[in-house]
Design a protein around this motif. Structure first.
Motif, PDB file in Angstrom:
ATOM      1  N   ALA A 195      -0.295   5.917   4.679  1.00 10.52           N
ATOM      2  CA  ALA A 195      -0.020   5.218   3.126  1.00 10.52           C
ATOM      3  C   ALA A 195      -0.660   4.245   2.974  1.00 10.52           C
ATOM      4  N   TRP A 196      -0.344   3.550   1.815  1.00  6.98           N
ATOM      5  CA  TRP A 196      -0.856   2.148   1.396  1.00  6.98           C
ATOM      6  C   TRP A 196      -0.315   1.077   2.484  1.00  6.98           C
ATOM      7  N   GLU A 198       5.524   3.963  -3.667  1.00 10.33           N
ATOM      8  CA  GLU A 198       4.853   4.254  -2.510  1.00 10.33           C
ATOM      9  C   GLU A 198       5.712   3.731  -1.251  1.00 10.33           C
ATOM     10  N   THR A 238       3.759   6.992   6.930  1.00 10.06           N
ATOM     11  CA  THR A 238       4.316   6.039   5.905  1.00 10.06           C
ATOM     12  C   THR A 238       5.320   5.168   6.483  1.00 10.06           C
ATOM     13  N   LEU A 287      -2.576   6.965  -7.242  1.00 12.29           N
ATOM     14  CA  LEU A 287      -1.550   6.434  -7.741  1.00 12.29           C
ATOM     15  C   LEU A 287      -1.003   7.254  -9.017  1.00 12.29           C
ATOM     16  N   ASN A 310       1.767  10.568  -3.988  1.00 10.96           N
ATOM     17  CA  ASN A 310       2.327  10.089  -2.720  1.00 10.96           C
ATOM     18  C   ASN A 310       3.715   9.586  -2.605  1.00 10.96           C
ATOM     19  N   ALA A 311       4.639   9.682  -3.913  1.00  9.01           N
ATOM     20  CA  ALA A 311       5.908   9.214  -3.996  1.00  9.01           C
ATOM     21  C   ALA A 311       6.889  10.052  -3.093  1.00  9.01           C
TER      22      ALA A 311
END
Length: 279
Positions: free
Chosen positions: A127-128, A156, A186, A243, A247-248
């Motif tokens: 993940a970010w 995120e 994540t 975005l 990916n939520a």
């Protein structure tokens, strides 16, 4: 316990990007686990764009961590990773772990290039990074008091780069268990960029704001700041997919591999606050 784990202390791991956000942490985690680390960066003579530097970095090693310096989905990355993986396998470096991005369609050709190399491969889709707020190009904006970014109000599960590194090292040390697998990592909870900035502001003890902008406007701003149009177009394409809400959701890769919950964003913000986001 597998032979891989029993012999892990005898392994030599090549770490590309050894001075970067994940590479530096992979190197530290591997050394802490007793694995010999060979840094592969420009400082040590390794260059992703110069094939003549690859053999020296890889020869005699047992495994390698591959983190491309631009982006895993950038034009040319799949070819570079595929070629380097082929060189590694030819030199007897069988175990390769690739850093990839969760939900990034542009990264799929690079992952496939690794799989086609004949290596014992593992893909770590992250993940970010939480550390993108403290060590990347967003830091200067935060220091000025406002983060402008095209994330809207999407959520995120920001992952701590230290967790990514520890998962990578586990994949290296226990290749029998993780070879041929894609591990998705994540953080433990969802945050919007607005909420993340608010947590950073609380940790830093100052007022910080978040201003969402459309992806197209963000790309035009990048070009205005001197980013080449081709690079800006790639970035806006990536942001447009990463975005969009796909990916939520939280995944349990960290817990499955490390046997514990991932580090929380608030802990990262508290540790990084001292000096990082001062005006």
């Amino acid at each position: 316990m597998t032979d891989d784990v029993k012999n892990a202390k005898d392994m030599t791991l090549v770490v590309t990007g050894a001075s970067g956000r994940t590479g530096s942490r992979v190197a530290r985690a591997a050394e802490a686990a007793g694995t010999t680390v060979r840094a592969a960066s420009r400082a040590t003579g390794f260059d992703w764009t110069d094939r003549s530097t690859w053999e020296r970095a890889l020869r005699g090693a047992d495994a390698a961590y591959l983190a491309h310096p631009v982006d895993v989905g950038a034009p040319g990355t799949a070819e570079a990773v595929g070629e380097l993986a082929g060189v590694a396998v030819g030199l007897g470096v069988r175990r390769l772990v690739l850093l990839s991005a969760r939900g990034e369609d542009q990264a799929l050709p690079t992952e496939e290039a690794l799989r086609a190399s004949g290596a014992e491969w593992t893909v770590v889709r992250a993940a970010w990074f939480a550390q993108n707020f403290s060590e990347g190009p967003l830091v200067d904006e935060l220091r000025r008091g406002e983060l402008v970014f095209p994330a809207g109000e999407v959520a995120e599960p920001f992952v701590d780069a230290r967790d990514v590194a520890e998962v990578v090292v586990a994949a290296v040390r226990d290749g029998e268990r993780y070879a041929g697998r894609t591990l998705t990592v994540t953080g433990p909870r969802l945050l919007t960029w607005r909420e993340a900035v608010a947590e950073i502001a609380a940790a830093a003890g100052r007022t910080l704001t978040y201003r969402p902008v459309p992806v197209r406007d963000y790309g035009e701003a990048l070009v205005g700041l001197g980013v080449p149009e081709e690079e800006a177009a790639f970035l806006t394409g990536v942001f447009g997919t990463l975005l969009d809400g796909r990916n939520a959701h939280v995944e349990d890769g960290v817990r499955r591999v490390l046997g514990r919950e991932p580090r929380d964003f608030s802990g990262f913000a508290g540790e990084a606050a001292a000096g990082t986001w001062k005006a």
